[in-house]
Write a protein that holds these residues in place. Sequence first.
Motif, PDB file in Angstrom:
ATOM      1  N   GLY A 193      63.124  31.688  63.273  1.00  0.00           N
ATOM      2  CA  GLY A 193      64.122  30.850  62.632  1.00  0.00           C
ATOM      3  C   GLY A 193      65.050  31.586  61.680  1.00  0.00           C
ATOM      4  O   GLY A 193      65.541  31.009  60.704  1.00  0.00           O
ATOM      5  N   LEU A 194      65.305  32.851  61.944  1.00  0.00           N
ATOM      6  CA  LEU A 194      66.192  33.633  61.088  1.00  0.00           C
ATOM      7  C   LEU A 194      67.632  33.148  61.213  1.00  0.00           C
ATOM      8  O   LEU A 194      68.108  32.840  62.313  1.00  0.00           O
ATOM      9  CB  LEU A 194      66.122  35.110  61.462  1.00  0.00           C
ATOM     10  N   GLU A 195      68.317  33.086  60.088  1.00  0.00           N
ATOM     11  CA  GLU A 195      69.717  32.696  60.085  1.00  0.00           C
ATOM     12  C   GLU A 195      70.558  33.868  60.565  1.00  0.00           C
ATOM     13  O   GLU A 195      70.483  34.973  60.015  1.00  0.00           O
ATOM     14  CB  GLU A 195      70.141  32.306  58.669  1.00  0.00           C
ATOM     15  N   PRO A 196      71.379  33.702  61.611  1.00  0.00           N
ATOM     16  CA  PRO A 196      72.229  34.800  62.076  1.00  0.00           C
ATOM     17  C   PRO A 196      73.230  35.210  60.993  1.00  0.00           C
ATOM     18  O   PRO A 196      73.393  34.525  59.986  1.00  0.00           O
ATOM     19  CB  PRO A 196      72.928  34.212  63.295  1.00  0.00           C
ATOM     20  N   GLY A 197      73.899  36.318  61.232  1.00  0.00           N
ATOM     21  CA  GLY A 197      74.917  36.775  60.302  1.00  0.00           C
ATOM     22  C   GLY A 197      74.533  38.002  59.509  1.00  0.00           C
ATOM     23  O   GLY A 197      75.146  38.284  58.475  1.00  0.00           O
ATOM     24  N   PHE A 198      73.544  38.750  59.977  1.00  0.00           N
ATOM     25  CA  PHE A 198      73.164  39.978  59.285  1.00  0.00           C
ATOM     26  C   PHE A 198      74.273  41.015  59.421  1.00  0.00           C
ATOM     27  O   PHE A 198      74.892  41.147  60.468  1.00  0.00           O
ATOM     28  CB  PHE A 198      71.857  40.540  59.852  1.00  0.00           C
ATOM     29  N   ASP A 199      74.491  41.756  58.344  1.00  0.00           N
ATOM     30  CA  ASP A 199      75.472  42.835  58.374  1.00  0.00           C
ATOM     31  C   ASP A 199      74.936  44.057  59.102  1.00  0.00           C
ATOM     32  O   ASP A 199      75.705  44.814  59.697  1.00  0.00           O
ATOM     33  CB  ASP A 199      75.854  43.228  56.942  1.00  0.00           C
ATOM     34  N   LEU A 200      73.628  44.239  59.043  1.00  0.00           N
ATOM     35  CA  LEU A 200      73.017  45.410  59.673  1.00  0.00           C
ATOM     36  C   LEU A 200      71.586  45.086  60.066  1.00  0.00           C
ATOM     37  O   LEU A 200      70.847  44.463  59.292  1.00  0.00           O
ATOM     38  CB  LEU A 200      73.056  46.610  58.719  1.00  0.00           C
ATOM     39  N   ALA A 201      71.223  45.481  61.261  1.00  0.00           N
ATOM     40  CA  ALA A 201      69.827  45.432  61.711  1.00  0.00           C
ATOM     41  C   ALA A 201      69.366  46.861  61.931  1.00  0.00           C
ATOM     42  O   ALA A 201      70.080  47.663  62.546  1.00  0.00           O
ATOM     43  CB  ALA A 201      69.686  44.627  62.994  1.00  0.00           C
ATOM     44  N   LEU A 202      68.192  47.168  61.411  1.00  0.00           N
ATOM     45  CA  LEU A 202      67.673  48.529  61.453  1.00  0.00           C
ATOM     46  C   LEU A 202      66.386  48.581  62.256  1.00  0.00           C
ATOM     47  O   LEU A 202      65.493  47.757  62.053  1.00  0.00           O
ATOM     48  CB  LEU A 202      67.409  49.018  60.025  1.00  0.00           C
ATOM     49  N   ALA A 203      66.295  49.547  63.158  1.00  0.00           N
ATOM     50  CA  ALA A 203      65.047  49.821  63.878  1.00  0.00           C
ATOM     51  C   ALA A 203      64.788  51.313  63.741  1.00  0.00           C
ATOM     52  O   ALA A 203      65.164  52.118  64.593  1.00  0.00           O
ATOM     53  CB  ALA A 203      65.154  49.412  65.341  1.00  0.00           C
ATOM     54  N   ALA A 204      64.176  51.688  62.627  1.00  0.00           N
ATOM     55  CA  ALA A 204      63.908  53.098  62.324  1.00  0.00           C
ATOM     56  C   ALA A 204      62.473  53.429  62.708  1.00  0.00           C
ATOM     57  O   ALA A 204      61.743  52.610  63.265  1.00  0.00           O
ATOM     58  CB  ALA A 204      64.161  53.369  60.845  1.00  0.00           C
ATOM     59  N   GLY A 205      62.058  54.663  62.383  1.00  0.00           N
ATOM     60  CA  GLY A 205      60.652  55.025  62.563  1.00  0.00           C
ATOM     61  C   GLY A 205      60.128  54.903  63.975  1.00  0.00           C
ATOM     62  O   GLY A 205      58.980  54.512  64.182  1.00  0.00           O
TER      63      GLY A 205
END
Length: 208
Positions: free
Chosen positions: A106-118
């Motif tokens: 149920g996350l609200e869209p509109g993130f400025d950045l999504a990170l998939a590190a490591g």
Amino acid sequence: MTGQRDRWAELTGGQAGEEYARRFARLAESGQDVHGEAAFCAALLKPGARVLDAGCGTGRIAIRLAELGHHCTGVDLDPSMLAVARRQAPGQEWLLGDLARLDALGLEPGFDLALAAGNVIPLLAPGTEPAVIRQLAGLLRPGGLLVTGMGLDAAHLPLPEPPVTLEEVDAWCTQAGLTLRGRYGTWSGEAYDQDCGYAVSVHARPTA
């Protein structure tokens, strides 16, 4: 749920949180910079940005980005890692969930950045990688960024060989409507070449 364990769980049994945290604590105590990923992302962001740390682990990056003034949500499927994150930063948002089923959170869209590190992408459950990238892309605002870091050989992975290629990741990003904005060989922004064994990639969602 996908019904298949991710490669990280196969490696650790889901009990690596405390040792993982101790490892980075030792690195910090020895004087090594453990905030390269956060610094890289912060340079791409305006003040007070929304950041989704996908596969956040013990929260090292999200906690640092929050210290820099950003609003961070961390998601991970390993309860032992999240237990450390919640202890270290109880005021931040930490969610237990499958990255291939982010829509269930149920996350609200509109993130400025999504990170998939490591090495998050190489350590996903086999076959779920396109779905994860599609889910992350769908949570970005127009113009938002997906930043990934991944090893390309055994020397940069906790695996005997890379389970996915950079070309495959680029193709999945293209299918999810993202375009490659930049690629680097390290989190400090050094130039990428095919022999460096590691790639930091910045893909963008179109503004229109």
